[in-house]
Design an enzyme around this catalytic site. Structure first.
Site, PDB file in Angstrom:
ATOM      1  N   LYS A  23       0.694  -0.978   0.131  1.00  0.00           N
ATOM      2  CA  LYS A  23       0.357  -0.210   0.145  1.00  0.00           C
ATOM      3  C   LYS A  23       0.718   1.457  -0.070  1.00  0.00           C
ATOM      4  O   LYS A  23       0.628   2.303  -0.570  1.00  0.00           O
ATOM      5  CB  LYS A  23      -1.092   0.047   1.129  1.00  0.00           C
ATOM      6  CG  LYS A  23      -1.720   1.116   1.205  1.00  0.00           C
ATOM      7  CD  LYS A  23      -2.054   1.487   2.922  1.00  0.00           C
ATOM      8  CE  LYS A  23      -1.849   1.718   4.020  1.00  0.00           C
ATOM      9  NZ  LYS A  23      -1.224   3.146   4.108  1.00  0.00           N
ATOM     10  N   ASN A  24       1.681   1.351   1.253  1.00  0.00           N
ATOM     11  CA  ASN A  24       2.819   2.718   1.241  1.00  0.00           C
ATOM     12  C   ASN A  24       3.568   2.980   0.340  1.00  0.00           C
ATOM     13  O   ASN A  24       4.233   3.478   0.431  1.00  0.00           O
ATOM     14  CB  ASN A  24       3.374   2.402   2.173  1.00  0.00           C
ATOM     15  CG  ASN A  24       1.841   2.372   3.281  1.00  0.00           C
ATOM     16  OD1 ASN A  24       1.317   3.073   3.448  1.00  0.00           O
ATOM     17  ND2 ASN A  24       2.221   1.993   4.650  1.00  0.00           N
ATOM     18  N   CYS A 117      -5.192   7.433   9.407  1.00  0.00           N
ATOM     19  CA  CYS A 117      -5.114   7.603  10.966  1.00  0.00           C
ATOM     20  C   CYS A 117      -4.531   8.512  11.565  1.00  0.00           C
ATOM     21  O   CYS A 117      -3.788   8.985  11.640  1.00  0.00           O
ATOM     22  CB  CYS A 117      -4.117   5.937  10.746  1.00  0.00           C
ATOM     23  SG  CYS A 117      -4.850   4.711   9.804  1.00  0.00           S
ATOM     24  N   ARG A 122       0.204  14.797  12.915  1.00  0.00           N
ATOM     25  CA  ARG A 122       1.036  14.548  11.798  1.00  0.00           C
ATOM     26  C   ARG A 122       0.941  15.535  11.016  1.00  0.00           C
ATOM     27  O   ARG A 122       0.310  15.517  10.162  1.00  0.00           O
ATOM     28  CB  ARG A 122       0.066  13.459  11.245  1.00  0.00           C
ATOM     29  CG  ARG A 122       0.351  12.335  11.991  1.00  0.00           C
ATOM     30  CD  ARG A 122      -0.757  11.058  11.166  1.00  0.00           C
ATOM     31  NE  ARG A 122       0.327  10.392  10.236  1.00  0.00           N
ATOM     32  CZ  ARG A 122      -0.185   9.092   9.373  1.00  0.00           C
ATOM     33  NH1 ARG A 122      -1.416   9.139   9.156  1.00  0.00           N
ATOM     34  NH2 ARG A 122       0.372   8.759   8.945  1.00  0.00           N
ATOM     35  N   ASP A 307       4.621   0.555  12.300  1.00  0.00           N
ATOM     36  CA  ASP A 307       3.200  -0.081  11.645  1.00  0.00           C
ATOM     37  C   ASP A 307       3.197  -1.632  11.843  1.00  0.00           C
ATOM     38  O   ASP A 307       2.065  -2.217  11.343  1.00  0.00           O
ATOM     39  CB  ASP A 307       3.270  -0.392   9.924  1.00  0.00           C
ATOM     40  CG  ASP A 307       3.269   1.351   9.117  1.00  0.00           C
ATOM     41  OD1 ASP A 307       3.579   2.069   8.723  1.00  0.00           O
ATOM     42  OD2 ASP A 307       2.703   1.865  10.587  1.00  0.00           O
ATOM     43  N   ARG A 399      -8.358  -0.223   4.500  1.00  0.00           N
ATOM     44  CA  ARG A 399      -7.821   0.874   4.582  1.00  0.00           C
ATOM     45  C   ARG A 399      -6.447   0.323   4.244  1.00  0.00           C
ATOM     46  O   ARG A 399      -6.145   0.311   2.931  1.00  0.00           O
ATOM     47  CB  ARG A 399      -7.417   2.390   4.749  1.00  0.00           C
ATOM     48  CG  ARG A 399      -8.898   2.666   4.909  1.00  0.00           C
ATOM     49  CD  ARG A 399      -8.446   4.508   6.015  1.00  0.00           C
ATOM     50  NE  ARG A 399      -7.136   5.056   4.779  1.00  0.00           N
ATOM     51  CZ  ARG A 399      -6.500   5.963   5.851  1.00  0.00           C
ATOM     52  NH1 ARG A 399      -6.501   5.468   7.554  1.00  0.00           N
ATOM     53  NH2 ARG A 399      -5.312   6.185   5.091  1.00  0.00           N
TER      54      ARG A 399
HETATM   55  C1  EPZ Z   1       3.822   6.836   6.266  1.00  0.00           C
HETATM   56  O1  EPZ Z   1       3.419   7.944   6.770  1.00  0.00           O
HETATM   57  C2  EPZ Z   1       3.406   5.391   6.406  1.00  0.00           C
HETATM   58  N1  EPZ Z   1       2.171   6.064   5.208  1.00  0.00           N
HETATM   59  C3  EPZ Z   1       2.849   5.153   7.232  1.00  0.00           C
HETATM   60  O2  EPZ Z   1       2.086   4.485   7.289  1.00  0.00           O
HETATM   61  C4  EPZ Z   1       3.997   4.748   8.571  1.00  0.00           C
HETATM   62  O3  EPZ Z   1       3.887   4.354   9.959  1.00  0.00           O
HETATM   63  C5  EPZ Z   1       5.027   6.249   8.202  1.00  0.00           C
HETATM   64  O4  EPZ Z   1       5.720   6.525   6.740  1.00  0.00           O
HETATM   65  C6  EPZ Z   1       5.980   5.975   9.404  1.00  0.00           C
HETATM   66  O5  EPZ Z   1       6.310   4.188   8.873  1.00  0.00           O
HETATM   67  C7  EPZ Z   1       1.993   6.361   3.990  1.00  0.00           C
HETATM   68  O6  EPZ Z   1       3.308   5.455   3.310  1.00  0.00           O
HETATM   69  C8  EPZ Z   1       1.100   5.964   3.164  1.00  0.00           C
HETATM   70  P1  EPZ Z   1       6.081  10.378   8.110  1.00  0.00           P
HETATM   71  P2  EPZ Z   1       4.267   9.230   6.833  1.00  0.00           P
HETATM   72  O7  EPZ Z   1       6.336  11.462   7.374  1.00  0.00           O
HETATM   73  O8  EPZ Z   1       4.419   9.780   5.522  1.00  0.00           O
HETATM   74  C9  EPZ Z   1       6.357  13.201  11.479  1.00  0.00           C
HETATM   75  C10 EPZ Z   1       0.304   2.840   7.369  1.00  0.00           C
HETATM   76  O9  EPZ Z   1      -0.397   1.916   8.547  1.00  0.00           O
HETATM   77  N2  EPZ Z   1       6.893  14.623  10.731  1.00  0.00           N
HETATM   78  O10 EPZ Z   1       7.105   9.183   8.328  1.00  0.00           O
HETATM   79  O11 EPZ Z   1       2.734  10.068   7.170  1.00  0.00           O
HETATM   80  C11 EPZ Z   1       4.758  12.894  12.172  1.00  0.00           C
HETATM   81  O12 EPZ Z   1       4.086  13.796  12.915  1.00  0.00           O
HETATM   82  C12 EPZ Z   1       0.505   3.740   7.638  1.00  0.00           C
HETATM   83  O13 EPZ Z   1       0.422   2.265   6.127  1.00  0.00           O
HETATM   84  C13 EPZ Z   1       6.821  15.831  10.454  1.00  0.00           C
HETATM   85  O14 EPZ Z   1       6.502  16.500  12.158  1.00  0.00           O
HETATM   86  O15 EPZ Z   1       4.910   9.186   7.898  1.00  0.00           O
HETATM   87  C14 EPZ Z   1       5.469  11.111  12.239  1.00  0.00           C
HETATM   88  O16 EPZ Z   1       5.733  12.159  14.215  1.00  0.00           O
HETATM   89  C15 EPZ Z   1       0.280   4.883   8.917  1.00  0.00           C
HETATM   90  N3  EPZ Z   1       5.889  16.610   9.831  1.00  0.00           N
HETATM   91  C16 EPZ Z   1       6.553  11.605  12.036  1.00  0.00           C
HETATM   92  O17 EPZ Z   1       7.408  12.636  11.817  1.00  0.00           O
HETATM   93  C17 EPZ Z   1       6.141  16.443   8.567  1.00  0.00           C
HETATM   94  O18 EPZ Z   1       5.849  17.247   7.697  1.00  0.00           O
HETATM   95  C18 EPZ Z   1       7.187  10.149  11.203  1.00  0.00           C
HETATM   96  O19 EPZ Z   1       5.800  10.196   9.953  1.00  0.00           O
HETATM   97  C19 EPZ Z   1       5.809  15.146   8.389  1.00  0.00           C
HETATM   98  C20 EPZ Z   1       6.237  14.114   8.975  1.00  0.00           C
END
Ligand code: EPZ
Length: 420
Positions: A23-24, A117, A122, A307, A399
């Protein structure tokens, strides 16, 4: 309450399951197709709710798509204003992936704050700060975001304040058609980032270092669509492994990248499961009681995936002794703890961690999924619970899993979708 998954637990699993495309990976790949002239074709695309939402967004941005068997063709056909439809954009986090492609295609993009989620705050500040450094103008009006770059984007040397997966993918998609060179420092190294870069390279992009903390991109004038097979879903693979550990018996997990699954398999091995790797597959076997694993932590790749944390925690609920799973990535990863305890587990949330004291048996309950991976974890836990458990909130599970009930039923579990 509508529909629910009915799980009659207490039966061991037995059989093989093939891991679908990730998915990701698929979600950013679909957005990247907007960057390309001509047709892109993704050979394996799971029928997920988030994929359907992505197709609505692509259509609004001037694309046509066609399902061909298990594959999906996407082609940009018409000019369109860079406006994302509210519903789909709010329904998932992945709508953020359309920022960069829409800027390149339409000169601007307007969208609500993305959904997804509820795992804690986020923000998308890193996505936007990077685009700003590449010459985009970022405006918020309440909850509506407008990002514009009528003269295009210019490459920049940009350091991410943390290795955000999504921000790395956004800035990669911004860089490939930007003028000049972009360097992304402190980039995420997840396999899905590498997969996106591989597709973009096939389309003509000039990218070095994907999968390392520093990615260097030389912008090009045009990309042409390509054929691409997305990588297998390492979180679905982790879910299947955790299901074997929870229910007992064995599952042969086919079409999986062992490297990406290694941290999950190591924890299950430490709990007492037998892990038998083979080429592109692994068999996870549980015989007898599991034992607690102490405290384990999630982290950014290549550490134990955030995840996978809920489903692994579900497998540890009946492991003798203590375990604790601490999520270093999100603040609210364990909303599923309430459901675990309704099933008779002894867990307690402490900050970002879930503390687990193993119990001998779980019993039936009515539980509700609050997010995607927590919902899958409730199903995994229910496999070990004697009696009939009803898991509500199926829309969350849909999802990220094409047919979790069908996959588990093919392995001997008694799981089926029911209507109230
Ligand atoms: C991706 O989300 C995945 N989703 C998530 O999977 C996964 O948990 C996550 O990466 C971490 O591996 C998709 O790829 C669609 P991040 P993403 O940006 O990109 C903070 C699932 O269940 N952050 O790496 O949103 C954020 O708040 C989903 O399949 C900022 O502060 O994750 C978090 O604490 C859930 N500012 C941390 O970074 C930003 O601009 C990691 O988030 C972006 C992120």
């Amino acid at each position: 309450m509508g529909e629910y998954l009915l799980v009659r637990g207490g039966r061991p699993l037995e059989g093989a399951a093939r891991v679908p495309a990730a998915k990701n990976s698929v979600l950013p790949l679909l957005a990247a197709a907007l960057l390309c002239e001509g047709e892109s074709f993704f050979t394996q695309v799971p029928r997920l709710a988030d994929v359907q939402q992505s197709l609505v967004i692509l259509s609004a941005l001037g694309c046509e798509y066609q399902w061909r068997g298990r594959g999906l063709a996407v082609r940009r056909c018409a000019e369109a204003p860079g406006v994302l439809p509210e519903g789909p954009a709010r329904a998932m986090r992945s709508s953020v992936f359309y920022l960069a492609p829409a800027i390149h295609r339409c000169g601007r993009v307007r969208m609500p704050m993305p959904g997804g989620c509820k795992l804690g705050p986020r923000p998308i500040d890193i996505h936007l700060d990077g685009l700003d450094k590449m010459g985009a103008r970022v405006d918020w009006r309440g909850e509506t975001l407008t990002v514009s770059a009528p003269w295009g984007l210019t490459g920049a040397d940009y350091t991410l304040r943390l290795p955000s997966v999504g921000a790395t993918e956004t800035l990669l998609m911004a860089a490939v058609l930007a003028k000049g060179e972009t360097v992304l420092r402190g980039a995420a190294m997840e396999p899905e980032v590498v997969d996106l870069a591989a597709f973009l390279q096939r389309c003509g992009a000039r990218i070095e270092g994907a999968g390392s903390p520093m990615i260097r991109v030389q912008g090009v004038r045009e990309l042409r669509g390509a054929v691409h097979t997305p990588i297998p879903d390492r979180i679905v693979a982790a879910t299947l492994a955790a299901a074997a550990a929870s229910a007992g018996g064995w599952v042969r997990i086919q079409n999986c990248q062992l490297e990406a699954l290694a941290p999950t398999l190591e924890i299950l091995r430490r709990a007492g499961c037998r892990v038998e790797p083979a080429a592109n597959a692994v068999t996870v076997r549980r015989v007898g009681w599991l034992r607690g694993v102490g405290r384990v932590y999630t982290g950014v790749y290549p550490a134990f995936s955030t995840d996978a944390a809920p489903v692994v925690a579900a497998a540890l609920l009946t492991a003798a002794g203590r375990s604790a799973v601490e999520d270093t990535v999100f603040e609210n990863r364990f909303a599923c703890a309430e459901g675990f305890n309704a099933l008779g587990a002894k867990t307690a949330r402490a900050g970002r961690a879930l503390e687990i004291e193993g119990v001998r048996a779980l019993g039936p309950a009515r539980v509700e999924a609050k997010d995607l991976r927590g919902g899958a974890a409730l199903v995994v836990a229910a496999l070990a619970a004697q009696g009939e458990t009803k898991v509500y909130g199926v829309e969350h599970i849909r999802r990220g899993y094409g047919d979790l009930a069908g996959t588990l039923a093919n392995l001997g579990a008694q799981v089926r979708l029911c209507q109230e």
